[in-house]
Design a protein around this motif. Structure first.
Motif, PDB file in Angstrom:
ATOM      1  N   SER A 127     -40.029   9.002  28.025  1.00 24.74           N
ATOM      2  CA  SER A 127     -39.822   7.691  28.654  1.00 24.74           C
ATOM      3  C   SER A 127     -38.337   7.477  28.880  1.00 24.74           C
ATOM      4  N   GLU A 276     -48.009  11.242  25.405  1.00 22.57           N
ATOM      5  CA  GLU A 276     -48.572  10.005  25.954  1.00 22.57           C
ATOM      6  C   GLU A 276     -48.570   8.888  24.911  1.00 22.57           C
ATOM      7  N   SER A 279     -45.018   7.739  24.338  1.00 25.70           N
ATOM      8  CA  SER A 279     -44.563   6.975  25.501  1.00 25.70           C
ATOM      9  C   SER A 279     -45.125   5.561  25.493  1.00 25.70           C
ATOM     10  N   ARG A 280     -46.412   5.428  25.179  1.00 27.57           N
ATOM     11  CA  ARG A 280     -47.029   4.087  25.123  1.00 27.57           C
ATOM     12  C   ARG A 280     -46.354   3.216  24.077  1.00 27.57           C
ATOM     13  N   ALA A 283     -42.846   2.191  25.235  1.00 22.97           N
ATOM     14  CA  ALA A 283     -42.947   1.132  26.245  1.00 22.97           C
ATOM     15  C   ALA A 283     -43.257  -0.213  25.598  1.00 22.97           C
ATOM     16  N   ASN A 305     -40.695   3.363  30.892  1.00 20.30           N
ATOM     17  CA  ASN A 305     -41.702   3.850  31.831  1.00 20.30           C
ATOM     18  C   ASN A 305     -42.541   4.984  31.241  1.00 20.30           C
ATOM     19  N   ALA A 306     -43.486   5.490  32.046  1.00 15.93           N
ATOM     20  CA  ALA A 306     -44.391   6.556  31.625  1.00 15.93           C
ATOM     21  C   ALA A 306     -43.739   7.924  31.830  1.00 15.93           C
TER      22      ALA A 306
END
Length: 333
Positions: A127, A276, A279-280, A283, A305-306
């Protein structure tokens, strides 16, 4: 093949299948349980700088969400190479994460004849944390209120003005070379090991100008100890709303428009599920109102961001960064 040999081969094959199934199950379980131990965020520079502060802010938020300690570890030196290489060669399990400013994963590809890592293949983006805004500032003795005035003042005094930077080939050095080539100025380049010693020399008048993070220099501007000239980018910086962009002053070349984020990266073979999830969570941390305010107070602008978005932004930024870095003519061993 006789019957006994066939049975032996069948047993071996079934044993291998069972072992592979166990391995796959173990890997899946490890990913599902991630994180089950402390995570380290590696910063390529010394403690106390803007990258370090951002890493500690994000690390604190992640620790609370993931219920595991997130430790910031400073591995500085060699223009960010030491810390970057350490992460690139770490186990791809999500427990060693790199917080990187643009230089070590972009400009270094043009600066160094040989790097021990390739950020394009040895690392992957998790990210973009924030866009760290920079600002051009000058010592009060400089007779200029805007960039046009600065160019005129520098042109009239060849060899008198020095641009400070935090290393060869980085943004302020790129700008110093661009000014000399484009406007016929004759300036000096003064490289430092970080923004803090550079700020000391700028405040004392040893150097006359630089481009650096808003978080470092805006307080001195507010106190009247330095004068702000402009900020790069298409829009004004939220942390310095009264300072016009270069573009507003009529300067729209790439060097004056280019902005790049501070990013989180992991070794390239880190599983998608871990990337993933991380990253979540990043965020979610970055989008918290109190975190956003603290990021903005640092002179940066939050992103969060992703992975796909961060990767696309890097691929768009990289060729422009390499072009500007090569224009300095600097190469390092």
């Amino acid at each position: 093949m006789n019957r006994s040999s066939f049975c032996l081969h069948a047993l071996r094959a079934s044993g291998l299948c069972i072992a592979l199934l166990h391995l796959a199950a173990g890997t899946a379980m490890a990913q599902a349980d991630y994180p089950s131990k402390p995570i380290r965020i590696i910063v390529q520079y010394q403690a106390g700088g803007s990258a370090d502060a951002l890493a500690r802010l994000v690390g604190d938020g992640l620790s609370k969400r993931l219920k595991q300690p997130v430790v910031v570890e400073n591995r500085s030196g060699a223009g960010g190479i030491i810390g970057t290489d350490y992460v690139a060669k770490s186990a791809p399990d999500g427990y060693t994460v790199l917080l990187s400013v643009p230089g070590p994963i972009a400009a270094n590809l043009a600066l160094y004849k040989k790097l021990p890592y390739d950020p394009r293949t040895d690392l992957r983006h998790v990210s973009d944390i924030a866009s760290t805004r920079t600002i051009m500032v000058v010592h009060p003795s400089v007779p200029a209120q805007d960039f046009k005035g600065l160019v005129e003042a520098v042109r009239k005094a060849p060899g008198k003005y020095a641009m400070g930077s935090w290393g060869p080939g980085v943004q302020p050095h790129q700008m110093q070379v661009f000014m000399d080539k484009t406007y016929g100025t004759q300036t000096l380049h003064a490289a430092y090991k970080g923004e803090s010693p550079m700020a000391v020399d700028l405040l004392s008048g040893v150097i006359q100008m630089t481009v650096g993070s808003i978080s470092t220099f805006q307080p001195y501007v507010t106190a009247g100890k330095l004068r702000a000239i402009a900020v790069p980018g298409a829009q004004r910086a939220k942390a310095a709303p009264s300072v016009p962009t270069f573009a507003e002053q009529g300067y729209k070349d790439d060097i004056f428009m280019l902005m790049a984020p501070t990013s989180l990266l992991v070794p390239s073979k880190t599983p998608d599920a871990i990337v993933e999830k991380l990253s979540r969570e990043v965020a979610a941390v970055v989008k918290q109102p109190d975190v956003q305010k603290r990021i903005e107070d640092m002179g940066a602008e939050p992103i969060g961001n992703a992975p796909a978005e961060a990767t696309a932004a890097y691929k768009a930024f990289l060729p422009v960064s390499l072009k500007l870095t090569r224009a300095t003519g600097v190469t390092l061993d």
